[in-house]
Design an enzyme around this catalytic site. Structure first.
Site, PDB file in Angstrom:
ATOM      1  NE  ARG A 234    -109.459  -3.026 -59.994  1.00  0.00           N
ATOM      2  CZ  ARG A 234    -110.467  -2.948 -59.122  1.00  0.00           C
ATOM      3  NH1 ARG A 234    -110.243  -2.999 -57.830  1.00  0.00           N
ATOM      4  NH2 ARG A 234    -111.718  -2.832 -59.538  1.00  0.00           N
ATOM      5  CG  HIS A 282    -111.165  -7.654 -55.132  1.00  0.00           C
ATOM      6  ND1 HIS A 282    -110.645  -7.389 -56.378  1.00  0.00           N
ATOM      7  CD2 HIS A 282    -111.959  -6.589 -54.842  1.00  0.00           C
ATOM      8  CE1 HIS A 282    -111.110  -6.229 -56.817  1.00  0.00           C
ATOM      9  NE2 HIS A 282    -111.923  -5.717 -55.898  1.00  0.00           N
TER      10      HIS A 282
HETATM   11  P1  NDP Z   1    -111.980   8.040 -57.479  1.00  0.00           P
HETATM   12  O1  NDP Z   1    -111.939   8.239 -58.952  1.00  0.00           O
HETATM   13  O2  NDP Z   1    -112.998   8.767 -56.690  1.00  0.00           O
HETATM   14  O3  NDP Z   1    -110.534   8.426 -56.893  1.00  0.00           O
HETATM   15  C1  NDP Z   1    -109.347   8.036 -57.516  1.00  0.00           C
HETATM   16  C2  NDP Z   1    -108.203   8.798 -56.889  1.00  0.00           C
HETATM   17  O4  NDP Z   1    -106.968   8.316 -57.445  1.00  0.00           O
HETATM   18  C3  NDP Z   1    -108.250  10.317 -57.169  1.00  0.00           C
HETATM   19  O5  NDP Z   1    -107.871  11.045 -56.030  1.00  0.00           O
HETATM   20  C4  NDP Z   1    -107.202  10.483 -58.273  1.00  0.00           C
HETATM   21  O6  NDP Z   1    -106.582  11.769 -58.304  1.00  0.00           O
HETATM   22  C5  NDP Z   1    -106.191   9.432 -57.865  1.00  0.00           C
HETATM   23  N1  NDP Z   1    -105.335   9.075 -59.001  1.00  0.00           N
HETATM   24  C6  NDP Z   1    -105.692   8.465 -60.144  1.00  0.00           C
HETATM   25  N2  NDP Z   1    -104.619   8.347 -60.962  1.00  0.00           N
HETATM   26  C7  NDP Z   1    -103.575   8.896 -60.296  1.00  0.00           C
HETATM   27  C8  NDP Z   1    -102.209   9.112 -60.611  1.00  0.00           C
HETATM   28  N3  NDP Z   1    -101.677   8.732 -61.771  1.00  0.00           N
HETATM   29  N4  NDP Z   1    -101.427   9.728 -59.692  1.00  0.00           N
HETATM   30  C9  NDP Z   1    -101.933  10.131 -58.511  1.00  0.00           C
HETATM   31  N5  NDP Z   1    -103.231   9.970 -58.149  1.00  0.00           N
HETATM   32  C10 NDP Z   1    -104.037   9.357 -59.037  1.00  0.00           C
HETATM   33  O7  NDP Z   1    -112.078   6.470 -57.231  1.00  0.00           O
HETATM   34  P2  NDP Z   1    -112.645   5.700 -55.952  1.00  0.00           P
HETATM   35  O8  NDP Z   1    -112.088   6.316 -54.738  1.00  0.00           O
HETATM   36  O9  NDP Z   1    -114.115   5.552 -56.057  1.00  0.00           O
HETATM   37  O10 NDP Z   1    -112.031   4.227 -56.197  1.00  0.00           O
HETATM   38  C11 NDP Z   1    -110.645   4.062 -56.312  1.00  0.00           C
HETATM   39  C12 NDP Z   1    -110.289   2.626 -56.677  1.00  0.00           C
HETATM   40  O11 NDP Z   1    -110.468   1.759 -55.558  1.00  0.00           O
HETATM   41  C13 NDP Z   1    -111.130   1.968 -57.764  1.00  0.00           C
HETATM   42  O12 NDP Z   1    -110.729   2.392 -59.046  1.00  0.00           O
HETATM   43  C14 NDP Z   1    -110.853   0.501 -57.546  1.00  0.00           C
HETATM   44  O13 NDP Z   1    -109.683   0.134 -58.270  1.00  0.00           O
HETATM   45  C15 NDP Z   1    -110.537   0.411 -56.050  1.00  0.00           C
HETATM   46  N6  NDP Z   1    -111.594  -0.306 -55.307  1.00  0.00           N
HETATM   47  C16 NDP Z   1    -111.268  -1.467 -54.675  1.00  0.00           C
HETATM   48  C17 NDP Z   1    -112.212  -2.154 -53.935  1.00  0.00           C
HETATM   49  C18 NDP Z   1    -111.845  -3.377 -53.171  1.00  0.00           C
HETATM   50  O14 NDP Z   1    -112.733  -4.022 -52.591  1.00  0.00           O
HETATM   51  N7  NDP Z   1    -110.587  -3.763 -53.107  1.00  0.00           N
HETATM   52  C19 NDP Z   1    -113.592  -1.675 -53.845  1.00  0.00           C
HETATM   53  C20 NDP Z   1    -113.815  -0.424 -54.518  1.00  0.00           C
HETATM   54  C21 NDP Z   1    -112.845   0.221 -55.229  1.00  0.00           C
HETATM   55  P3  NDP Z   1    -107.448  13.114 -58.602  1.00  0.00           P
HETATM   56  O15 NDP Z   1    -108.271  13.341 -57.340  1.00  0.00           O
HETATM   57  O16 NDP Z   1    -106.434  14.162 -58.791  1.00  0.00           O
HETATM   58  O17 NDP Z   1    -108.292  12.807 -59.805  1.00  0.00           O
HETATM   59  C1  OXD Z   2    -113.860  -2.779 -57.087  1.00  0.00           C
HETATM   60  C2  OXD Z   2    -115.073  -3.001 -56.341  1.00  0.00           C
HETATM   61  O1  OXD Z   2    -113.846  -1.957 -57.993  1.00  0.00           O
HETATM   62  O2  OXD Z   2    -115.198  -4.083 -55.759  1.00  0.00           O
HETATM   63  O3  OXD Z   2    -112.884  -3.443 -56.758  1.00  0.00           O
HETATM   64  O4  OXD Z   2    -115.899  -2.102 -56.287  1.00  0.00           O
END
Ligand code: NDP
Ligand code: OXD
Length: 319
Positions: A234, A282
């Protein structure tokens, strides 16, 4: 499958700015008996839908439908829901986690890591100047790639990067079990070591208060000279002015950005023209209609059978 008062599964669909028909058809292809409707044809709140499948719904809209049993996010991120002050937080909120997102994100990161490792932004600038110059990259085993966020997407990125021979680091909130050829870091205390030991960052962190502005002048200074940043988590992660300063003063070599604090990125924004920054709109991972429909219907069935759905949002953590 169960659901509305008359026994029919009702799904309300909300995706502004896109043709909703093919999305609805993807659900109907799996179960023709579903009653799926797009806003504003949802009916009155009382005979409203049993499930919501939405992206960026207007604030306060979901609260009106008191018989919604679960909210499915069309994307993996849920910041678009959590920003609604009236969001009904007592019902399950389910984040998208279908195969298409994992594949798309891993492909995007492999492409972008290779671009920065092999100095493609620089090579493309030389091409524009019609300049023939050998640009030599370090061998992959001397390059550390760091994955910020080692959840559903981060793990897939690590899997797809592994065959290239990079040194892999990960950073997450909680510690992770040891894995061959991966160095895990976690928590605030692990961030400095993670950044000091990473040449190319790939971020798939969610937007939360803790991740907002995490990449700033100080944390950028912890990275080795010549490091690059790829952000598809993000836009709130990075202080953009600090990043541009660090690139302009030569400490950071470049960046690839797929997400921004304000989207779409303003047409006049100076980032578009920065020759060391690659901008994508995005699109790192786009939710595919067919696999998303399958995911939603599978999880509706789980809920109807009193089973735990996949990828449920933890409201306290914010992801
Ligand atoms: P998950 O919830 O599976 O993974 C999130 C990860 O971030 C976890 O490993 C978590 O740690 C870590 N995390 C969260 N907060 C912190 C913190 N404060 N410090 C350190 N690590 C942290 O999410 P996804 O992998 O499914 O998706 C991640 C993000 O990707 C989405 O929220 C979205 O914003 C973005 N996204 C973007 C897309 C795009 O097209 N640009 C498409 C899809 C998603 P822990 O394992 O310890 O919980
Ligand atoms: C996001 C997505 O969360 O596209 O960005 O899935």
């Amino acid at each position: 499958m169960m659901n509305g008062r008359d026994g029919m599964t009702r799904i309300l669909f909300y995706l502004d700015g896109f043709n909703n028909d093919p999305w609805k058809q993807s659900l109907l292809d799996i179960d023709p008996a579903i009653d799926v409707r797009s806003y504003p044809d949802w009916g009155t709140p009382d005979d409203g839908p049993a499930y919501a499948f939405v992206w960026k719904p207007k604030a306060g809209l979901l609260k009106q439908y008191t018989n919604i049993k679960a909210i499915f996010s069309i994307g993996a991120g849920v910041d678009h829901l959590l920003s609604d002050p009236y969001l009904p937080k007592h019902i399950p909120i389910i984040r998208m986690g279908d195969e298409s997102l994992k594949e798309g994100m891993a492909e995007y990161m492999v492409m972008s890591v290779l671009m920065h490792h092999r100095k493609m932004p620089h090579i493309l600038n030389l091409q524009r100047k019609q300049t023939w110059q050998h640009i030599i990259a370090k061998p992959a085993n001397q390059v550390s790639v760091g994955i910020m966020g080692y959840g559903t997407l981060g793990k897939e990125i690590a899997k797809k990067l592994a065959p290239f021979g990079y040194k892999l680091n990960t950073w997450s909130k909680t510690p992770k079990p040891a894995k061959p050829n991966i160095t895990h870091y976690s928590g605030e205390s692990g961030l400095k070591h993670f950044l000091e030991n990473t040449n190319i960052i790939t971020s798939v962190l969610p937007s939360t208060p803790e991740t907002t502005n995490l990449i700033n002048a100080e944390t950028l200074s912890w990275m080795p000279k010549g490091a690059a940043i790829i952000n598809a988590g993000r836009g709130t992660l990075i202080n953009i002015n600090n990043l541009v300063d660090a690139i302009d003063n030569g400490h950071i070599s470049g960046a690839t950005l797929d997400v921004f604090p304000e989207e779409p990125l303003d047409a006049d924004h100076p980032l578009w023209k920065h020759d060391k920054i690659i901008i994508t709109p995005h699109i790192a991972a786009i939710t595919r209609m067919d696999s998303a429909a399958e995911y939603v219907i599978r999880n509706i069935k789980a809920i109807e059978n009193n089973q735990e759905p996949e990828n449920k949002l933890d409201i306290e953590r914010g992801y």
